[in-house]
Design an enzyme around this catalytic site. Sequence first.
Site, PDB file in Angstrom:
ATOM      1  N   ARG A  93     -19.744 -48.077  -1.586  1.00 48.21           N
ATOM      2  CA  ARG A  93     -19.968 -47.999  -0.420  1.00 48.21           C
ATOM      3  C   ARG A  93     -18.708 -48.727   0.601  1.00 48.21           C
ATOM      4  NH1 ARG A  93     -23.295 -45.860   3.564  1.00 48.21           N
ATOM      5  NH2 ARG A  93     -24.790 -47.183   4.392  1.00 48.21           N
ATOM      6  N   THR A 367     -25.285 -36.256   3.778  1.00 46.63           N
ATOM      7  CA  THR A 367     -25.178 -37.102   2.776  1.00 46.63           C
ATOM      8  C   THR A 367     -25.095 -35.884   1.825  1.00 46.63           C
ATOM      9  OG1 THR A 367     -25.986 -39.124   3.566  1.00 46.63           O
ATOM     10  CG2 THR A 367     -25.764 -38.844   1.029  1.00 46.63           C
ATOM     11  N   ASP A 409     -24.317 -47.358  10.374  1.00 46.50           N
ATOM     12  CA  ASP A 409     -25.491 -47.866   9.527  1.00 46.50           C
ATOM     13  C   ASP A 409     -25.526 -49.410   9.774  1.00 46.50           C
ATOM     14  OD1 ASP A 409     -26.645 -45.595   8.461  1.00 46.50           O
ATOM     15  OD2 ASP A 409     -25.453 -45.552   6.692  1.00 46.50           O
ATOM     16  N   GLY A 459     -30.641 -39.518   5.207  1.00 51.89           N
ATOM     17  CA  GLY A 459     -30.492 -40.689   5.799  1.00 51.89           C
ATOM     18  C   GLY A 459     -31.694 -41.441   5.379  1.00 51.89           C
TER      19      GLY A 459
HETATM   20  N1  GLY Z   1     -25.371 -43.181   5.737  1.00 55.15           N
HETATM   21  C1  GLY Z   1     -26.713 -42.820   5.245  1.00 55.15           C
HETATM   22  C2  GLY Z   1     -27.336 -43.981   4.287  1.00 55.15           C
HETATM   23  O1  GLY Z   1     -26.489 -44.637   3.595  1.00 55.15           O
HETATM   24  O2  GLY Z   1     -28.155 -44.289   4.196  1.00 55.15           O
END
Ligand code: GLY
Length: 558
Positions: A93, A367, A409, A459
Site C-alpha cells: 500500500r 482498482t 483514502d 472502492g
Molecule cells: N483506493 C481504494 C481502496 O483502497 O479501498
Amino acid sequence: MFKKLSVILLLIAISSGSRLYADSHSAAIASAHPLATAAGFEVLAKGGNVYDAAVAVSAALAVLEPNGSGLGGGGYWLLHRQKDGFETMIDGREKAPLAAHKDMFLDKDRHVIAKLSIDGALAAAIPGLPAALVHIAEHYGQLPLAETLAPAIRYAKTGFAISERYLKLLTARAEVLNTYPDSAAIFLTKGQPPELYSILRQADLAQTLERLAESGRDGFYSGVTADKLVSSVQQAGGIWTKEDLAAYQVIEREPIKGVFHGIKITSSSPSSSGGIVLIEALNILSGYDLEDSDELTRKHLITEALRRAYHDRSLYLGDADFINIPVNRLLNEDYAAGLRSSLRIDKAMPSELLSGEIKPQPEGANTTHFSIIDEQGNRVAATLSVNMSFGSAFVAKGTGVLLNDEMDDFVSLPGAMNGYGLIGGSANAIQPGKRMLSSMTPTFLEDENRVAVLGTPGGSRIISMVLLGLLDFAKGNGPESWVQVPRFHHQFMPDVIEYEQSALSDAEINGLAAIGHQLKPVPNIYGDMQAVQLTKATKVLSAASDKRGEGRAIVGHY
Ligand code: GLY
C-alpha cells in the site's frame, strides 16, 4: 522459440473454455485484461511459478489498465504455498509522504478543499507497487525480473488497442488529464480521447519498467526514475522528496483468517479493512439460516450485518503500524452475537443510531484484481489500485508513471466523506509515513472439497461484493456464478442500500423500504470480479471473469 509458439497456440486453444482437468503444469488465471492473463501464462511457460506469474500480471495490468492500477500505485498480494501451507500478505500500500500532515487538504476555515486529495500531485502518496513486485520476485519467484516484466515492457513498447470500456473510463477523466501536459501527451490526442481501437504506446513507461527490471528497487526508488518523479511532483505543487522514495518498504503481514459455515477464509489485513469487515459481517450472519430465509429477509440481514461491520471500520480501522486495532474483539464471535442482539428481523436500524450523520455517496470507483491458482493449490489473490479512475491524473514527466490519488483514502476531516462516501476518524487520519485505510479484499476460500481465489475492484463496495461471492460459494456454486451475482451494498454511511437493478425485485424493493431501508439503484457496472477454483478430489480447475468488465479467465496447461 518453439516453446513460445506452443504457449500462444495453447492460449488460443483454451481461451474459449474455463474448466480443465489439471495435470502437472496446469493453472487458472483470471484478470481484468486478456493480455495480462496471457502474460501470466507466458511466464509460467518460461518455468516461473504462480508468484512469478503474479509479478507478470501485475506489471502487465500497470500498462494495460492505467485507470485501475500501475507503478504509481500500490496493492495487496495474498500468497499461499501449498507444500507447507505458508500464507502471507504483501502490503504494498502507498504511504503518506514525510511532509504530509493531517490538515493538508483543509482551507483556513477547516473546510475540505474540493478535489485537492483527488486530482494532481498533492493527492499522490508514495507508490508501493514497484517495491512489491521486486519483493515477490526476490522472495518467492524463480525467475529474474527481466523475464517476468518482459510482457509488460513489450505491451508498453508495441502498444495495445484501446477498448470501449477503457475509452469510457478515459473520457470521464479526460478533462482532468488534459490539465497535465505529460498526462495529455500519453493518454489524449490533441486534448481529446483517442479513437476506439487506436493503439496506446507508452515509451517512457517501458523505459521505467526496464530500469526496474535491470536494477530492482533501485531502478525505481533511487537514480533516474526517482529524480524524475520527485522533481516533477515538486514542480506541480506536491511534497515528495527523495527520502520518501528511499524509505518506502513493503511489509509482510499475517493475513486475517476466519471461518463461515466450515469455509476457511483468508483475506487482507490492515492497512486494508477488507478482511476484518468481511469476517465481522460473516460472523454476524453466521447466527442466521440464510438459506432457509426468504430473499427479502436474507437481503435485510446481509444489509444489517454490513451496516455494523462498516460502522466499526469507520471507528477502529487504519494503519496497524500507527494505531492499535482491536482485531481480536472485532473478530470475536461473542462480539458478533452482541451486534446481532441489536438487529431486528422486521426493521432496519438507522445508521444514525449507531453514530454519525447521513451523507450522499458520489459515483465512481476503480482498482483491479487478479486470481491465480496452479494444479497443486499454490495461489495468489492480488488487488491493486491507483484509487480513482486514472488515479490523480498526473504523470511524472519522462517516467510514463501515472500517480495514484490514494491520499483521498485517508480521513481529511473527521466525519467528512471521501471519494467513496466513506467516513472515519482519527484512526485513519493523515500522518507522515502512514498507510491510508483500504477496502481491498483479495481472498482465499477453502472447504472440504474446493479451494477458491477471488476479489474485485470497486472502492468501498469491494467488501460487500466479496461477501456476496463468498455466500454464493457457500451454496456450492462455481466461479462463473460468483462473478455474476447481482450486487447490493450498504456501508453504514450513507444510510442507503445501493443495488444493481437485477439484484432486487420490485417486491423486495418495496419490502425493504417498508421496514425502513432507503434504496438507490446504481448502474450495472460496478466491480470486475476475477475468480478461480480448484476442486480437490477431481483436480478440476475453473475460472471466470466478471462479464461487467473485459477480463479474461483461462485455465490451461503450460
Ligand atoms: N483506493 C481504494 C481502496 O483502497 O479501498
